[in-house]
Design a protein around this motif. Structure first.
Motif, PDB file in Angstrom:
ATOM      1  N   GLU A   1       0.821  -1.210   0.000  1.00 23.45           N
ATOM      2  CA  GLU A   1       0.000   0.000   0.000  1.00 23.45           C
ATOM      3  C   GLU A   1       0.858   1.264   0.000  1.00 23.45           C
ATOM      4  OE1 GLU A   1      -3.226   0.123  -0.447  1.00 23.45           O
ATOM      5  OE2 GLU A   1      -3.253  -2.065  -0.560  1.00 23.45           O
ATOM      6  N   LEU A   2       1.932   1.259   0.773  1.00 22.87           N
ATOM      7  CA  LEU A   2       2.807   2.434   0.797  1.00 22.87           C
ATOM      8  C   LEU A   2       3.498   2.629  -0.548  1.00 22.87           C
ATOM      9  CD1 LEU A   2       3.956   4.730   2.494  1.00 22.87           C
ATOM     10  CD2 LEU A   2       5.786   3.185   3.242  1.00 22.87           C
ATOM     11  N   ARG A   3       3.908   1.543  -1.169  1.00 22.12           N
ATOM     12  CA  ARG A   3       4.541   1.623  -2.488  1.00 22.12           C
ATOM     13  C   ARG A   3       3.534   2.126  -3.525  1.00 22.12           C
ATOM     14  NH1 ARG A   3       8.253  -1.443  -5.557  1.00 22.12           N
ATOM     15  NH2 ARG A   3       8.482  -0.407  -7.581  1.00 22.12           N
ATOM     16  N   ILE A   4       2.300   1.686  -3.431  1.00 17.86           N
ATOM     17  CA  ILE A   4       1.270   2.133  -4.376  1.00 17.86           C
ATOM     18  C   ILE A   4       1.043   3.630  -4.243  1.00 17.86           C
ATOM     19  CG2 ILE A   4      -1.181   1.964  -4.961  1.00 17.86           C
ATOM     20  CD1 ILE A   4      -1.054  -0.975  -4.153  1.00 17.86           C
ATOM     21  N   PHE A   5       0.968   4.092  -3.001  1.00 20.72           N
ATOM     22  CA  PHE A   5       0.739   5.529  -2.808  1.00 20.72           C
ATOM     23  C   PHE A   5       1.922   6.342  -3.299  1.00 20.72           C
ATOM     24  CE2 PHE A   5       1.457   9.259  -0.079  1.00 20.72           C
ATOM     25  CZ  PHE A   5       0.354  10.015  -0.453  1.00 20.72           C
ATOM     26  N   ARG A   6       3.133   5.912  -2.981  1.00 22.93           N
ATOM     27  CA  ARG A   6       4.323   6.689  -3.335  1.00 22.93           C
ATOM     28  C   ARG A   6       4.582   6.676  -4.838  1.00 22.93           C
ATOM     29  NH1 ARG A   6       7.592   3.910  -0.727  1.00 22.93           N
ATOM     30  NH2 ARG A   6       8.630   2.795  -2.427  1.00 22.93           N
ATOM     31  N   SER A   7       4.407   5.526  -5.469  1.00 24.00           N
ATOM     32  CA  SER A   7       4.785   5.390  -6.878  1.00 24.00           C
ATOM     33  C   SER A   7       3.652   5.697  -7.852  1.00 24.00           C
ATOM     34  CB  SER A   7       5.308   3.969  -7.145  1.00 24.00           C
ATOM     35  OG  SER A   7       6.422   3.681  -6.326  1.00 24.00           O
ATOM     36  N   ILE A   8       2.413   5.520  -7.409  1.00 30.68           N
ATOM     37  CA  ILE A   8       1.279   5.688  -8.321  1.00 30.68           C
ATOM     38  C   ILE A   8       0.356   6.810  -7.853  1.00 30.68           C
ATOM     39  CG2 ILE A   8      -0.737   4.562  -9.337  1.00 30.68           C
ATOM     40  CD1 ILE A   8       0.733   1.906  -9.096  1.00 30.68           C
ATOM     41  N   GLY A   9      -0.161   6.659  -6.634  1.00 29.87           N
ATOM     42  CA  GLY A   9      -1.171   7.602  -6.168  1.00 29.87           C
ATOM     43  C   GLY A   9      -0.688   9.035  -6.103  1.00 29.87           C
ATOM     44  N   LEU A  10       0.472   9.252  -5.489  1.00 26.00           N
ATOM     45  CA  LEU A  10       0.982  10.614  -5.327  1.00 26.00           C
ATOM     46  C   LEU A  10       1.289  11.257  -6.668  1.00 26.00           C
ATOM     47  CD1 LEU A  10       1.804  12.824  -3.361  1.00 26.00           C
ATOM     48  CD2 LEU A  10       4.076  11.787  -3.217  1.00 26.00           C
ATOM     49  N   LYS A  11       1.820  10.475  -7.613  1.00 24.97           N
ATOM     50  CA  LYS A  11       2.153  11.032  -8.920  1.00 24.97           C
ATOM     51  C   LYS A  11       0.906  11.372  -9.723  1.00 24.97           C
ATOM     52  CE  LYS A  11       6.664   8.776  -9.266  1.00 24.97           C
ATOM     53  NZ  LYS A  11       7.524   7.838 -10.028  1.00 24.97           N
ATOM     54  N   MET A  12      -0.138  10.564  -9.594  1.00 21.29           N
ATOM     55  CA  MET A  12      -1.348  10.815 -10.372  1.00 21.29           C
ATOM     56  C   MET A  12      -2.137  12.007  -9.852  1.00 21.29           C
ATOM     57  SD  MET A  12      -2.704   6.975 -11.337  1.00 21.29           S
ATOM     58  CE  MET A  12      -3.800   7.617 -12.588  1.00 21.29           C
ATOM     59  N   VAL A  13      -2.021  12.291  -8.559  1.00 22.62           N
ATOM     60  CA  VAL A  13      -2.749  13.430  -7.979  1.00 22.62           C
ATOM     61  C   VAL A  13      -1.810  14.611  -7.734  1.00 22.62           C
ATOM     62  CG1 VAL A  13      -4.511  11.972  -6.927  1.00 22.62           C
ATOM     63  CG2 VAL A  13      -2.473  12.558  -5.621  1.00 22.62           C
ATOM     64  N   MET A  14      -0.680  14.642  -8.453  1.00 21.27           N
ATOM     65  CA  MET A  14       0.263  15.749  -8.295  1.00 21.27           C
ATOM     66  C   MET A  14      -0.383  17.110  -8.563  1.00 21.27           C
ATOM     67  SD  MET A  14       3.161  16.663  -7.260  1.00 21.27           S
ATOM     68  CE  MET A  14       3.857  15.024  -7.031  1.00 21.27           C
ATOM     69  N   PRO A  15      -1.314  17.248  -9.540  1.00 20.53           N
ATOM     70  CA  PRO A  15      -2.001  18.545  -9.676  1.00 20.53           C
ATOM     71  C   PRO A  15      -2.739  18.960  -8.409  1.00 20.53           C
ATOM     72  CG  PRO A  15      -2.345  17.215 -11.627  1.00 20.53           C
ATOM     73  CD  PRO A  15      -1.673  16.326 -10.634  1.00 20.53           C
ATOM     74  N   GLY A  16      -3.322  18.001  -7.697  1.00 19.51           N
ATOM     75  CA  GLY A  16      -3.961  18.324  -6.430  1.00 19.51           C
ATOM     76  C   GLY A  16      -2.959  18.753  -5.382  1.00 19.51           C
ATOM     77  N   PHE A  17      -1.802  18.090  -5.359  1.00 20.33           N
ATOM     78  CA  PHE A  17      -0.730  18.475  -4.436  1.00 20.33           C
ATOM     79  C   PHE A  17      -0.291  19.908  -4.695  1.00 20.33           C
ATOM     80  CE2 PHE A  17       3.683  18.950  -3.224  1.00 20.33           C
ATOM     81  CZ  PHE A  17       3.760  18.328  -1.992  1.00 20.33           C
TER      82      PHE A  17
END
Length: 274
Positions: free
Chosen positions: A175-191
C-alpha cells in the motif's frame, strides 16, 4: 451589445485588480516627501535603488531576516501541509473503515471555523507545550488545512482510477509503495493546488504570528511591515521602507504561481480528451 458589455466589465475588473499593483510599483520608487505629499503616482524622482539600500540597512538588515522567516514558514509549512492533505484525501477515497463519512464530516466542519477564532485556543495549547515565541508556534498550526483535505479527496476521486490500484496490488505492490509510486504522482495537480493555496495563506498570515510571537527576529514579513507601519507617524522615514518592502513581499507569490502553473494547468485539462 452583450459582448461589449462583458468586455467592458472585464476591462474594469482588470483595472480594479491592477491599480493597487501599479500604485505599489510607482510608490516603491518615491522618497518620503513624495509619499507624504501624495505624489506616489508621479513619473519623476526615481529613488528605488536608494529605497532598497535603506531597506537593507534598516535595523541591521532585519527586513531580510523577516523575509527568510516567511520563506521558512510558507515553504516548509505548505509542502508538509500539502503532503498531509494528499495522504488524508487518498485514505478517504481509497480505503473503507468504520465512521469514515462521519470523520470526513468533521473535516468539512473544520472548513467552516474561521482561523481567527482558533488563534487563542492555539496560543493556550502552545503555551502549555512551551513553544510560544518560537518558530514552531507558527509552523505547526500551518500544517492543518481541512479545506486541503477536502480538495485532495476530490482530486483523488477524479484522477485516481481504482483499476490502477487493483492492478498494482495484483502485481504484489504494498500500500505504501502504491501511494508513493502511483497515487501521489497521479494526484500531483492536487498536491500543487493545495501547496499554492497554503503557501499564499501562510505568506499572508498576520494574526497568528501576532498572537504567538513577541521577538521581532522571528516575525514574518507581514508582521514586520506592520510593526514598521505603526511607527510611520513618529518616524515618517519608514514610509518608503514599508512600501518597498511590500513590493518585495509580492515576488514569492508571483514566482510560485508562474513556476507551478504548468503542473496546475496539466491537471485541470488531464481528462478533457478521454
Amino acid at each position: 451589445m452583450s459582448r461589449t458589455a462583458v468586455n467592458g466589465a472585464l476591462v474594469l475588473a482588470t483595472l480594479y485588480t491592477l491599480l493597487p499593483l501599479g500604485w505599489l510599483l510607482s510608490a516603491s520608487a518615491k522618497n518620503t516627501a513624495d509619499l507624504i505629499g501624495g505624489r506616489a503616482l508621479g513619473t519623476g524622482n526615481f529613488h528605488l535603488a536608494r529605497n532598497l539600500e535603506d531597506l537593507a540597512a534598516a535595523g541591521d538588515g532585519i527586513y531580510f531576516r523577516w523575509y527568510l522567516n516567511s520563506l521558512l514558514y510558507a515553504g516548509i509549512g505548505a509542502v508538509l501541509c500539502a503532503l498531509i492533505c494528499v495522504c488524508a484525501g487518498y485514505a478517504f477515497h481509497v480505503y473503507s473503515f468504520a465512521g469514515k463519512e462521519k470523520l470526513f464530516g468533521l473535516v468539512l466542519l473544520g472548513v467552516l471555523v474561521p482561523t481567527t477564532a482558533l488563534a487563542l485556543p492555539m496560543y493556550l495549547l502552545a503555551s502549555q507545550l512551551h513553544i510560544v515565541n518560537t518558530y514552531w508556534a507558527v509552523l505547526l498550526p500551518s500544517l492543518v488545512n481541512p479545506f486541503g483535505v477536502y480538495l485532495a479527496r476530490v482530486f483523488c476521486a477524479g484522477y485516481l482510477p481504482g483499476e490502477v490500484l487493483e492492478a498494482a496490488r495484483m502485481d504484489g505492490a504494498g500500500e505504501l509503495r502504491i501511494f508513493r509510486s502511483i497515487g501521489l504522482k497521479m494526484v500531483m495537480p492536487g498536491f500543487v493546488t493545495v501547496f499554492l493555496f497554503q503557501f499564499t495563506a501562510i505568506w499572508n498570515n498576520f494574526f497568528l504570528p501576532l498572537v504567538m510571537l513577541s521577538d521581532n527576529r522571528l516575525f514574518p514579513v507581514s508582521l514586520g511591515l506592520y510593526s514598521w507601519n505603526a511607527q510611520t507617524r513618529a518616524f515618517p522615514e519608514y514610509y518608503p521602507l514599508v512600501v518597498t518592502g511590500s513590493l518585495l513581499a509580492v515576488l514569492p507569490l508571483v514566482v510560485a504561481f508562474v513556476g507551478l502553473q504548468r503542473h496546475w494547468k496539466a491537471g485541470l485539462t488531464a481528462g478533457s480528451v478521454k
